[in-house]
Design a protein around this motif. Structure first.
Motif, PDB file in Angstrom:
ATOM      1  N   ILE A   8       6.269  11.707   2.289  1.00 47.60           N
ATOM      2  CA  ILE A   8       5.104  10.842   2.052  1.00 47.60           C
ATOM      3  C   ILE A   8       5.005   9.764   3.132  1.00 47.60           C
ATOM      4  N   PHE A  59      -5.771  12.872   1.848  1.00 45.40           N
ATOM      5  CA  PHE A  59      -4.384  12.518   2.134  1.00 45.40           C
ATOM      6  C   PHE A  59      -3.424  13.422   1.369  1.00 45.40           C
ATOM      7  N   THR A  60      -3.759  13.746   0.118  1.00 44.49           N
ATOM      8  CA  THR A  60      -2.887  14.595  -0.700  1.00 44.49           C
ATOM      9  C   THR A  60      -2.667  15.952  -0.041  1.00 44.49           C
ATOM     10  N   GLU A 115       0.817  -1.218   0.000  1.00 43.96           N
ATOM     11  CA  GLU A 115       0.000   0.000   0.000  1.00 43.96           C
ATOM     12  C   GLU A 115       0.850   1.268   0.000  1.00 43.96           C
ATOM     13  N   GLN A 156       2.410   1.937  -3.337  1.00 40.70           N
ATOM     14  CA  GLN A 156       1.389   2.426  -4.263  1.00 40.70           C
ATOM     15  C   GLN A 156       1.114   3.911  -4.041  1.00 40.70           C
ATOM     16  N   ILE A 157       1.056   4.307  -2.770  1.00 40.21           N
ATOM     17  CA  ILE A 157       0.799   5.709  -2.437  1.00 40.21           C
ATOM     18  C   ILE A 157       1.942   6.598  -2.925  1.00 40.21           C
ATOM     19  N   TYR A 178       2.033   9.271   5.709  1.00 38.97           N
ATOM     20  CA  TYR A 178       1.316   7.986   5.731  1.00 38.97           C
ATOM     21  C   TYR A 178       1.235   7.432   7.154  1.00 38.97           C
ATOM     22  N   HIS A 219       1.735   9.569  -5.883  1.00 37.41           N
ATOM     23  CA  HIS A 219       2.014  10.963  -5.533  1.00 37.41           C
ATOM     24  C   HIS A 219       3.341  11.472  -6.093  1.00 37.41           C
TER      25      HIS A 219
END
Length: 214
Positions: free
Chosen positions: A38, A53-54, A3, A6-7, A42, A11
């Protein structure tokens, strides 16, 4: 791909967008700082349904890049001071090996043909500068021969300890401690990221210390 990976991937455009706001710092270094931002975002983000989240991650990414740029700028501005600091520290170590005791500032100043007051000023200034680089700009003799480690290191031992390193690790130590390169400059010279240089440097110093302490 987990995960978090992927994030980070999702981004990347945001990371590069924020990186474009900074100048005079390698984009690869800024990207690595952005990834750290990031990861921190997270680990701290709580989905309350109101903040994306962004939006939350933006400040973390910007903050990591801002700190990176400021630290590099401070180090560049004070590079001459750091060089003199290293020269004083190396002289102190070598004189201590010959004399059997830690030399006074007067003795060091006489040996280097500089004013004793200069040594006091350098130590006063570097006490604040060194914290900006997490003490990574320290003299290698001081780094791996710290009295707290109870190691008696001479130049022959130092060369032998260098032989325990890989070619890439030797190059990093050479650039960082014998040619006064910053981590960013070393990374650019070797085609690596600043984060990789930092990791390899710490690993190399640990290997040298273990050899000298064996």
């Amino acid at each position: 791909m987990n995960e978090l990976e992927q994030i980070i991937k999702l981004h990347e455009k945001l990371i590069y967008h924020i990186a474009s706001k900074f100048y005079d710092t390698p984009k690869e270094d800024l990207y690595q700082a952005g990834v750290i931002g990031i990861i921190k975002a997270y680990n701290n983000f709580t989905d309350n349904g109101t903040t994306k989240f962004t939006t939350y991650a933006y400040n973390y990414i910007y903050g990591e890049m801002y700190e990176l740029v400021n630290n590099h700028r401070s180090i560049r501005l004070n590079k001459n001071i750091l060089k003199l600091y290293k020269k004083i520290e190396q002289t102190k170590y070598l004189m201590a090996q010959k004399l059997g005791y830690i030399p006074s500032y007067t003795e060091i100043a006489t040996y280097l043909n500089i004013d004793e007051s200069t040594i006091y000023q350098i130590y006063s200034i570097t006490s604040s500068i060194m914290s900006l680089d997490n003490e990574e700009e320290r003299n290698i003799y001081e780094t791996i021969s710290n009295p707290a480690y109870d190691i008696n290191t001479n130049s022959i031992d130092l060369k032998d300890s260098m032989n325990t390193l890989t070619k890439e690790e030797q190059d990093i130590i050479n650039y960082r401690y014998f040619q006064d390169f910053t981590q960013s400059e070393t990374a650019k010279k070797l085609g690596l990221s600043q984060v990789t240089v930092s990791r390899y440097e710490k690993k190399s110093l640990s290997k040298m210390y273990n050899y000298l302490n064996s």
